[in-house]
Motif scaffolding. Structure first.
Motif, PDB file in Angstrom:
ATOM      1  N   GLN A 164      23.978  -9.545  -3.720  1.00 57.12           N
ATOM      2  CA  GLN A 164      23.543  -8.252  -3.156  1.00 57.12           C
ATOM      3  C   GLN A 164      24.093  -8.348  -1.888  1.00 57.12           C
ATOM      4  OE1 GLN A 164      21.573  -5.650  -4.109  1.00 57.12           O
ATOM      5  NE2 GLN A 164      21.895  -6.304  -6.242  1.00 57.12           N
ATOM      6  N   ARG A 165      24.298  -9.425  -1.292  1.00 54.47           N
ATOM      7  CA  ARG A 165      24.829  -9.592   0.117  1.00 54.47           C
ATOM      8  C   ARG A 165      26.483  -9.046   0.357  1.00 54.47           C
ATOM      9  NH1 ARG A 165      26.019 -15.921   1.105  1.00 54.47           N
ATOM     10  NH2 ARG A 165      28.156 -15.898  -0.201  1.00 54.47           N
ATOM     11  N   GLU A 166      27.144  -9.322  -1.007  1.00 49.24           N
ATOM     12  CA  GLU A 166      28.574  -8.928  -1.011  1.00 49.24           C
ATOM     13  C   GLU A 166      28.713  -7.371  -1.309  1.00 49.24           C
ATOM     14  OE1 GLU A 166      30.482 -11.401  -3.653  1.00 49.24           O
ATOM     15  OE2 GLU A 166      29.794 -13.071  -2.633  1.00 49.24           O
ATOM     16  N   TYR A 199      17.979 -13.883   2.765  1.00 46.54           N
ATOM     17  CA  TYR A 199      18.263 -12.376   2.471  1.00 46.54           C
ATOM     18  C   TYR A 199      16.685 -12.161   1.775  1.00 46.54           C
ATOM     19  CZ  TYR A 199      19.042  -8.896  -1.236  1.00 46.54           C
ATOM     20  OH  TYR A 199      19.188  -8.119  -2.180  1.00 46.54           O
ATOM     21  N   ASP A 203      24.930 -21.349   1.297  1.00 49.08           N
ATOM     22  CA  ASP A 203      24.666 -20.200   0.103  1.00 49.08           C
ATOM     23  C   ASP A 203      23.035 -20.062   0.137  1.00 49.08           C
ATOM     24  OD1 ASP A 203      27.342 -19.646  -0.312  1.00 49.08           O
ATOM     25  OD2 ASP A 203      27.336 -21.017  -1.984  1.00 49.08           O
ATOM     26  N   ALA A 223      20.727 -12.699  -4.953  1.00 52.86           N
ATOM     27  CA  ALA A 223      20.858 -12.671  -3.222  1.00 52.86           C
ATOM     28  C   ALA A 223      22.167 -12.690  -2.788  1.00 52.86           C
ATOM     29  CB  ALA A 223      19.920 -13.916  -2.661  1.00 52.86           C
ATOM     30  N   GLN A 237      21.635 -18.822   3.248  1.00 53.27           N
ATOM     31  CA  GLN A 237      21.601 -17.452   3.202  1.00 53.27           C
ATOM     32  C   GLN A 237      20.855 -16.670   2.256  1.00 53.27           C
ATOM     33  OE1 GLN A 237      25.987 -16.659   2.966  1.00 53.27           O
ATOM     34  NE2 GLN A 237      26.182 -17.297   5.235  1.00 53.27           N
ATOM     35  N   ARG A 293      13.734  -9.106   2.873  1.00 52.04           N
ATOM     36  CA  ARG A 293      13.472  -7.945   1.840  1.00 52.04           C
ATOM     37  C   ARG A 293      12.176  -8.191   0.960  1.00 52.04           C
ATOM     38  NH1 ARG A 293      18.148  -8.540   2.981  1.00 52.04           N
ATOM     39  NH2 ARG A 293      19.815  -6.951   2.844  1.00 52.04           N
TER      40      ARG A 293
END
Length: 72
Positions: free
Chosen positions: A67-69, A13, A6, A64, A9, A17
């Motif tokens: 947002q990734r989901e 992320y 996690d 993060a 990742q 960005r």
């Protein structure tokens, strides 16, 4: 609990960005998570509890991961 995956990742992320302040550093939100990630590697932790993190680290991770989901 946040797993080491996690945290990794979330760093990736934010790197994708947010711009870094120069060509050699990581973006601000990635930087606060890099401290967590490095500590986890050093102490061989597979997970970390949110209560052990700073407010800034918790915010960077939770944003993060949320947002990734979301669908693009």
């Amino acid at each position: 609990m946040y797993s080491i995956t996690d945290v990794e990742q979330a760093i990736n992320y934010w790197r994708a960005r947010q711009a870094s302040t120069d060509d050699f550093s990581i973006c601000p939100r990635g930087r606060v998570l890099a401290d967590v990630y490095g500590s986890m590697i050093f102490y061989r932790q597979e997970a970390v509890e949110p209560r052990t993190l700073t407010a800034e680290q918790n915010e960077a991770l939770s944003l993060a991961l949320a947002q990734r989901e979301l669908p693009l």
